[in-house]
Design a protein around this motif. Sequence first.
Motif, PDB file in Angstrom:
ATOM      1  N   ALA A 258       0.810  -1.217   0.000  1.00 59.22           N
ATOM      2  CA  ALA A 258       0.000   0.000   0.000  1.00 59.22           C
ATOM      3  C   ALA A 258       0.845   1.269   0.000  1.00 59.22           C
TER       4      ALA A 258
ATOM      5  N   ASP B 150      -6.585   4.278   4.828  1.00 58.74           N
ATOM      6  CA  ASP B 150      -6.502   3.998   3.394  1.00 58.74           C
ATOM      7  C   ASP B 150      -6.109   5.207   2.563  1.00 58.74           C
TER       8      ASP B 150
ATOM      9  N   GLU C  80      -4.194  -1.320   6.454  1.00 59.20           N
ATOM     10  CA  GLU C  80      -4.280  -0.653   5.151  1.00 59.20           C
ATOM     11  C   GLU C  80      -5.709  -0.294   4.769  1.00 59.20           C
ATOM     12  N   LYS C  81      -6.697  -0.927   5.409  1.00 58.52           N
ATOM     13  CA  LYS C  81      -8.098  -0.600   5.123  1.00 58.52           C
ATOM     14  C   LYS C  81      -8.602   0.553   5.982  1.00 58.52           C
TER      15      LYS C  81
END
Length: 467
Positions: free
Chosen positions: A282, A321, A317-318
Motif C-alpha cells: 500500500a 486507506d 491498510e483498510k
Amino acid sequence: MLPGLFVPEAMQWLSTSSGRVALDGYSWMQAVHWVAGSGLYEPRRHRSHGPRSFGVTTVRVAQELAQLFPCRPGIEYLVRRTGLSERSVEYHLAMLREAGLLAYVVRGTRVRGEAAQASEFARMVPLEFDVALGIRTAGEGTGRRMTGIAEAGRELMAKLAKKAGRKVRRPRAKTWAKALAKGAVEGSVEAVLAGGCCTPMEGGSIGTSSAGFTSLPPESKLASGKSDCPTPRKSKAKAGGRTLNRVGRRYQLARELTQELDWLRGCSVPRIAWVACSVADAGWTVTEVKGWLHLRGETGRVHRGSGLLAVLLAGAEKILDTPAKRADAVEQWRGAQEAARRHRIQQVRALAERFDADWDAPTSRAVQRQVNDAFAAAFGPQPQQAAPEAEVLPDVSRVEGLEAPEVAQARAEARQRLMQGDSSLITVAVDAMGREAAEQLYGADLVCRALQLASGARSSLMTYGRR
C-alpha cells in the motif's frame, strides 16, 4: 586411478577428518589448485543445485580464506570481499568442505537477540593429494607433517606452486559501451568480408573522388557545438537510482522495522517482510507504521515480535486507506513522543532538585513554630541553676536588649558574608527568631537580599557562590 573426492558431513570436522592440517596458506592453495585441476570432485554428483564444477570462483573464495589467521570468516565478510551473494558463498564453502579442504573447528551459532557467531575452520590437505603426488609424511592423525616427495610428483608440485603464487582476480564486468563498440566493429568487418564496398558504386581509381564535393559545416555550428545527428544518444543514468519492485519494497520496509523497533531486533527480515506485505504494497513508510502502532497501542513484554506485528497490522491498510489519514496518525505519534520527552525531562529535573537542593523550610506558620521548638529543644542551651553567689545575667531574647555598637557590628559581619555568597547567618536568624526580629537586627534590605539568595541557591537552574 584415484577415486572421486567427497567427504560426508559427519567427517567434516577436525577430529574426524582423514587429511592433515596445512601449516600455511601457500601450501594449502597448492592443494586447492590440485583439486580444481584434477576433476575428482564433482558437486552435482551429490546435490541437484548449486555450482556445477570446482572452478575459478571457488578458488577466489579459498584465496580469501588463505589470508585469515585464524580461519574464521563471516558470510558478510566474504560477500564484501568477493562480490558474491550470500547463497553463493555458502555453496562454495560447502564445496571446500566436501572436497576435504576445510574442516570445522567450531561451528557457528545463531541465537535470537544476540550477534551471530562465525564458524572457525582448519585448512586441510586431503589424503588423496599426498597419494597422487607421492608425498611422504611423518606423525599421526591431522598433525602429520610433510617430510619428502617422490620424483614423479616434483614437476606437478612446481606447477601448483606457480599457481598458488598467482592471485586470481575478480573478472571485470563489460560495460554496454564496450559491448556496443565491439558489435559495431564486428559488423563492419563482416560487411567487408561479404563484399561490401567503401567507395560509391560504379566508381574507379581514375574517376573523381567524392571527397572533393563534400560540404563542410558552417563555422557558427562548429563554434556553438551543435550537432545534427538524426539519432541523438540518450542518457541511461537515472536520477533517482534503482527503482524497487514490490518484493524489494517489502524487504526494505522489513529491514527498517527491525532496525528502528526495539522489540523486532533479531527477527528474520524475510518473515517480517511477509508479515508487513500488505502495508508495504500500500506504499506505507516505516514512520507511518510507527504512527499506526501508536494508535493500536504497544506492549512492554513481547514473546514473539513477528506474531505481535501481524496482530497489530491486521486491517491497517483498510482503516488508514489515504495518505491524509496516515499523516494524521504520524502527527499524533510525534506529539506523543514529544510529550513523553518533556515528561522525562521534568522527572529528571525534579529528581535532581530533590537530591541536590537544600532543605526547604515549611510554609505553614504552625509547622514553622513546631520546627523551631524542636530545634530549640534539641540544639538550644540547656537551663542551668546558677550558684547563689553567681551573678544572674539578663535574658536577652529581643533586639532591644542589644546595644547600638553590637547591632552595627552584627550588620557589618552579615553584609560581608552576604557579599561572599553566604546567607546562612541571616537565614538562621530568620528561622530562629522570625523575620520581624531578624529585620530589626540586620535591616530589612539585608534580610530580603539574603532570602532571595537562599531561594536561588535551592534551584537546580541557578548557582550562586559556592554550594
